[in-house]
Design a protein around this motif. Structure first.
Motif, PDB file in Angstrom:
ATOM      1  N   LEU A 215       8.013   7.321  -0.037  1.00 41.69           N
ATOM      2  CA  LEU A 215       6.207   6.902  -0.244  1.00 41.69           C
ATOM      3  C   LEU A 215       6.599   6.168  -1.762  1.00 41.69           C
ATOM      4  N   SER A 216       6.148   7.133  -1.943  1.00 40.96           N
ATOM      5  CA  SER A 216       5.548   6.961  -3.810  1.00 40.96           C
ATOM      6  C   SER A 216       6.006   5.294  -4.436  1.00 40.96           C
ATOM      7  N   ALA A 217       7.732   5.277  -3.937  1.00 40.12           N
ATOM      8  CA  ALA A 217       8.232   3.897  -4.490  1.00 40.12           C
ATOM      9  C   ALA A 217       8.007   2.985  -4.012  1.00 40.12           C
ATOM     10  N   GLY A 218       7.391   2.712  -2.859  1.00 37.76           N
ATOM     11  CA  GLY A 218       6.669   1.938  -2.362  1.00 37.76           C
ATOM     12  C   GLY A 218       5.556   1.496  -2.472  1.00 37.76           C
ATOM     13  N   GLY A 219       4.611   2.083  -3.760  1.00 39.37           N
ATOM     14  CA  GLY A 219       3.497   1.913  -3.805  1.00 39.37           C
ATOM     15  C   GLY A 219       2.582   2.599  -3.678  1.00 39.37           C
ATOM     16  N   GLY A 220       2.645   3.790  -2.580  1.00 35.17           N
ATOM     17  CA  GLY A 220       1.724   4.637  -1.469  1.00 35.17           C
ATOM     18  C   GLY A 220       1.342   3.638  -0.768  1.00 35.17           C
ATOM     19  N   LEU A 221       0.335   4.605   0.019  1.00 35.99           N
ATOM     20  CA  LEU A 221      -0.213   4.431   1.576  1.00 35.99           C
ATOM     21  C   LEU A 221      -1.382   3.162   1.027  1.00 35.99           C
ATOM     22  N   THR A 222      -1.249   2.213   2.192  1.00 37.01           N
ATOM     23  CA  THR A 222      -2.200   1.313   2.009  1.00 37.01           C
ATOM     24  C   THR A 222      -4.186   2.127   2.314  1.00 37.01           C
ATOM     25  N   PRO A 223      -4.131   1.536   3.057  1.00 39.48           N
ATOM     26  CA  PRO A 223      -6.059   2.513   3.300  1.00 39.48           C
ATOM     27  C   PRO A 223      -5.984   2.390   4.549  1.00 39.48           C
ATOM     28  N   ARG A 224      -5.198   1.494   5.480  1.00 41.31           N
ATOM     29  CA  ARG A 224      -5.107   2.237   6.788  1.00 41.31           C
ATOM     30  C   ARG A 224      -3.402   3.505   7.313  1.00 41.31           C
ATOM     31  N   GLY A 225      -2.838   3.286   6.381  1.00 41.71           N
ATOM     32  CA  GLY A 225      -1.421   4.208   6.199  1.00 41.71           C
ATOM     33  C   GLY A 225      -1.629   5.469   6.692  1.00 41.71           C
ATOM     34  N   THR A 226      -0.729   6.591   6.888  1.00 41.63           N
ATOM     35  CA  THR A 226      -0.318   7.754   7.165  1.00 41.63           C
ATOM     36  C   THR A 226       0.766   8.271   7.143  1.00 41.63           C
ATOM     37  N   GLU A 227       0.573   9.388   6.465  1.00 40.75           N
ATOM     38  CA  GLU A 227       1.664  10.474   6.476  1.00 40.75           C
ATOM     39  C   GLU A 227       2.210  10.729   7.984  1.00 40.75           C
ATOM     40  N   ARG A 228       1.621  11.218   8.276  1.00 43.19           N
ATOM     41  CA  ARG A 228       2.090  11.770   9.887  1.00 43.19           C
ATOM     42  C   ARG A 228       2.836  11.283  10.088  1.00 43.19           C
ATOM     43  N   GLY A 229       4.103  11.178  11.349  1.00 39.81           N
ATOM     44  CA  GLY A 229       4.846  10.368  12.400  1.00 39.81           C
ATOM     45  C   GLY A 229       6.027   9.306  11.365  1.00 39.81           C
ATOM     46  N   MET A 230       6.008   9.666  10.180  1.00 36.25           N
ATOM     47  CA  MET A 230       6.924   8.613   9.828  1.00 36.25           C
ATOM     48  C   MET A 230       8.249   8.734  10.148  1.00 36.25           C
TER      49      MET A 230
END
Length: 265
Positions: A215-230
């Motif tokens: 997730l970090s290598a992908g630049g992290g979450l967008t403002p709309r993203g969530t780490e839940r349910g990946m």
């Protein structure tokens, strides 16, 4: 940072290998296409620059055609000197051969290196020596190198983990090379990440990389993203596509597709 340190260590080791194992003219075996500069002490009129023919021969003043293919440089010098002496042309002939171009004894270096091509085996050369000559592994290259060799009519492929070799300072697998060996550096393994991340797309897969690191290598979450349910889409041994729920510390595998969902809140 860790990857950079390992890359620098490997580069230093390859450069040291190249410096500490210089080629010796006595190790060169002459063959077709090699360019030779010959001279005879005290007989400047016998100086000659020539190329070894496809049949492995050269034409030398006074003695004519001489087969040098398959001989080392000292052996070829002794042979020509002996022919000059036995023919009564030169007493105690001291012949010197300088190989200015080596075409017959070469190794192919292919794939993700900085300077792919064919390199001469001008003396004793090991795997790390030739990788150093080719400029080292390129930025897209992986940690392993395939060494393809033919011995006694049998072709084999050996996979060498150069990063592990440097980390352990164990060069037992820094194999000695012979003409016509092939070194191939494959592209580094990758995984893919898409959905609500800043930089979706293909990403280099590091060793033991976790979902959170991915997730970090992908630049992290967008403002709309969530780490839940990946989710991860992964093919099993039979080639069937599976959709897996994952945790942060789960390890990513080659060609995994990581999907990051949009937050519902």
């Amino acid at each position: 940072m860790k990857k950079l340190i390992l890359w620098l260590a490997m580069s230093m080791a390859m450069c040291m290998a190249l410096v500490l194992r210089p080629a010796g003219a006595a190790d060169i075996v002459l063959g077709a296409g090699d360019v030779l500069k010959l001279s005879v002490y005290g007989s400047p009129d016998l100086a000659l620059e020539t190329r070894v023919s496809d049949s492995g021969a050269i034409t030398f003043p006074l003695i004519g055609q001489v087969t040098v293919g398959g001989l080392t440089v000292p052996a070829a010098e002794k042979k020509i000197g002996g022919m000059l002496e036995s023919g009564g042309y030169v007493k105690r002939a001291q012949v010197n051969i300088l190989v200015t171009q080596i075409q017959s004894q070469q190794i192919s270096v292919l794939g993700q290196v900085n300077r792919p091509g064919r390199y001469p085996v001008d003396g004793k050369r090991n795997l790390m020596d030739v990788l150093a000559q080719a400029g080292g592994i390129g930025p897209e290259g992986g940690d392993t190198v395939s060494l393809i060799r033919t011995r006694d009519g049998k072709t084999t492929r050996e996979v060498v983990d150069v990063i592990q070799m440097v980390q352990a300072a164990d060069f037992n697998r820094d194999y000695a090379l012979q003409p016509n060996d092939i070194i191939y550096v494959e592209r580094a393994p990758r995984f893919y990440i898409y959905g609500e991340v800043q930089h979706p797309g293909a990403v280099r897969l590091e060793r033991n990389m976790t979902v959170l690191q991915a997730l970090s290598a992908g630049g992290g979450l967008t403002p709309r993203g969530t780490e839940r349910g990946m989710r991860i889409k992964r093919k099993d041994a039979s080639g069937q596509l599976q959709v897996l729920s994952v945790k942060h510390d789960d390890v990513i595998q080659v060609d995994d597709v990581v999907y990051v969902k949009e937050s519902l809140f």
